[in-house]
Motif scaffolding. Sequence first.
Motif, short mmCIF file in Angstrom:
data_model
loop_
_atom_site.label_atom_id
_atom_site.label_comp_id
_atom_site.label_asym_id
_atom_site.label_seq_id
_atom_site.Cartn_x
_atom_site.Cartn_y
_atom_site.Cartn_z
N THR A 19 33.84 27.12 -7.59
CA THR A 19 33.47 27.58 -8.93
C THR A 19 32.30 26.72 -9.38
O THR A 19 31.90 25.78 -8.70
N SER A 29 38.07 23.69 -4.71
CA SER A 29 39.51 23.56 -4.91
C SER A 29 40.26 24.23 -3.77
O SER A 29 39.96 25.38 -3.42
N LYS A 52 39.07 24.43 -12.18
CA LYS A 52 38.61 25.73 -11.68
C LYS A 52 38.82 26.82 -12.72
O LYS A 52 37.99 27.72 -12.87
N ALA A 62 32.63 33.27 -8.35
CA ALA A 62 33.26 32.34 -7.41
C ALA A 62 32.95 32.75 -5.97
O ALA A 62 32.49 33.86 -5.71
#
Length: 140
Positions: A19, A29, A52, A62
């Motif tokens: 992100t 992440s 995120k 994303a």
Amino acid sequence: MGEEQHELLEKAKQGTLATIKRSGMPQLSPVTPHYDRAAGTIRISMTEGRAKTANLRRDPRAALSVESADGRAWATAEGPVELIGPDDSPDGPAVQALVDWYRDAAGEHPDWDEYREVMVRDRRILMTMRVQRVYGENLG
């Protein structure tokens, strides 16, 4: 993109979600994705209050990267995302979306009432990416 990248996305149990932070730098992440190729979506359960989640509320774009077990193949999917949740009720639409995600990704849960309560208590959110681009490579 080749069939191999789509198959890799479909089989992935773990991946890395990228992100965009407020500074413009990427936030990476680890996540548990579910790719629905027919629908052209990737869904990921996440928690309200995480970096995120905040990043996606500010900039709903994303990328998800996954690798083969031997690390010789990889695939990346990119696209805009939508977030649903969190819900205050175990019978709310966000919790139902999380139930549907779980069923698609893992099958039946042994106790749906408990699952629904945990989704509310943990402030869970469902992210859905509309996949616009898939790319990658197979070095095998």
